[in-house]
Design an enzyme around this catalytic site. Structure first.
Site, PDB file in Angstrom:
ATOM      1  N   SER A 178       0.834  -1.193   0.000  1.00 35.46           N
ATOM      2  CA  SER A 178       0.000   0.000   0.000  1.00 35.46           C
ATOM      3  C   SER A 178       0.876   1.252   0.000  1.00 35.46           C
ATOM      4  O   SER A 178       1.702   1.428  -0.878  1.00 35.46           O
ATOM      5  CB  SER A 178      -0.978  -0.042   1.176  1.00 35.46           C
ATOM      6  OG  SER A 178      -1.998   0.911   1.022  1.00 35.46           O
ATOM      7  N   GLU A 201      -4.762  -4.936  -5.693  1.00 36.55           N
ATOM      8  CA  GLU A 201      -4.691  -5.633  -4.411  1.00 36.55           C
ATOM      9  C   GLU A 201      -4.346  -7.101  -4.641  1.00 36.55           C
ATOM     10  O   GLU A 201      -4.649  -7.665  -5.686  1.00 36.55           O
ATOM     11  CB  GLU A 201      -6.028  -5.497  -3.675  1.00 36.55           C
ATOM     12  CG  GLU A 201      -6.308  -4.064  -3.268  1.00 36.55           C
ATOM     13  CD  GLU A 201      -7.662  -3.863  -2.618  1.00 36.55           C
ATOM     14  OE1 GLU A 201      -8.395  -4.839  -2.405  1.00 36.55           O
ATOM     15  OE2 GLU A 201      -7.983  -2.692  -2.337  1.00 36.55           O
ATOM     16  N   HIS A 207      -3.841  -0.336  -4.795  1.00 36.19           N
ATOM     17  CA  HIS A 207      -5.298  -0.597  -4.806  1.00 36.19           C
ATOM     18  C   HIS A 207      -5.865  -0.115  -6.140  1.00 36.19           C
ATOM     19  O   HIS A 207      -6.929   0.479  -6.198  1.00 36.19           O
ATOM     20  CB  HIS A 207      -6.008   0.108  -3.647  1.00 36.19           C
ATOM     21  CG  HIS A 207      -5.372  -0.092  -2.323  1.00 36.19           C
ATOM     22  ND1 HIS A 207      -5.449  -1.292  -1.646  1.00 36.19           N
ATOM     23  CD2 HIS A 207      -4.641   0.735  -1.545  1.00 36.19           C
ATOM     24  CE1 HIS A 207      -4.789  -1.174  -0.487  1.00 36.19           C
ATOM     25  NE2 HIS A 207      -4.285   0.039  -0.419  1.00 36.19           N
TER      26      HIS A 207
END
Length: 167
Positions: free
Chosen positions: A27, A96, A69
């Protein structure tokens, strides 16, 4: 901003250059590996100038901007905008449950359930952000595929890059 300019950051960069140290991040940790990183951005239907906010990253990946993402949050417009601001940077959008492995020879391998979207703006000559779509090259790579990120082109996957089929 906590690590930037510190002795720790300088030592870590030196260790990465001079040893076989492996760095990993998920992330925001992945996004932070770049010299420039996306810190805010809107999900929009088209690129426009204020759709993204960039900030200095840790600087381990030169001329690369990572977004995370990616497909799940519809972030193509913000990555195109970020690359439009910095056409010499290669945009990499990671879905993801998906990872990239970059080696020192310029090879990026994709692993995981999703895809990786490569946004190459190196052919941009006129930069009115809303009008760059014609000059951006995009590649969407799935698990097992490889890309030469220094020379900016996909590679034919060799058998040692492909994972065995478990079915």
């Amino acid at each position: 901003s906590t690590l930037g300019g510190t002795e720790f950051a300088a030592r870590l960069r030196k260790m990465v250059r001079e040893t076989d140290l492996v760095l990993a991040g998920t992330s925001a940790g992945a996004a932070g590996m770049s010299t420039s990183m996306i810190v805010r951005g809107e999900t929009t239907s088209r690129p426009y100038k204020s759709a993204v906010r960039l900030s200095p990253g840790l600087g381990f990946l030169k001329n690369i901007i990572i977004d995370q993402h990616f497909s799940e949050r519809g972030r193509i417009s913000r990555l195109v905008t970020a690359v439009s601001y910095n056409p010499y940077n290669l945009g990499i959008g990671i879905d993801e449950n998906t990872a990239i492995i970059l080696d020192g020879n310029g090879v990026l391998r994709v692993l995981g359930e999703g895809t990786v979207t490569i946004v190459d703006g190196s052919a941009i000559s006129f930069n009115e952000i809303a009008e760059v779509a014609e000059t951006i090259r995009m590649h969407i790579l799935r698990d097992g595929l490889v890309y030469q990120y220094l020379e900016r082109h996909p590679l034919q996957p060799r058998t040692e890059f492909l994972l065995p089929d478990l079915d």
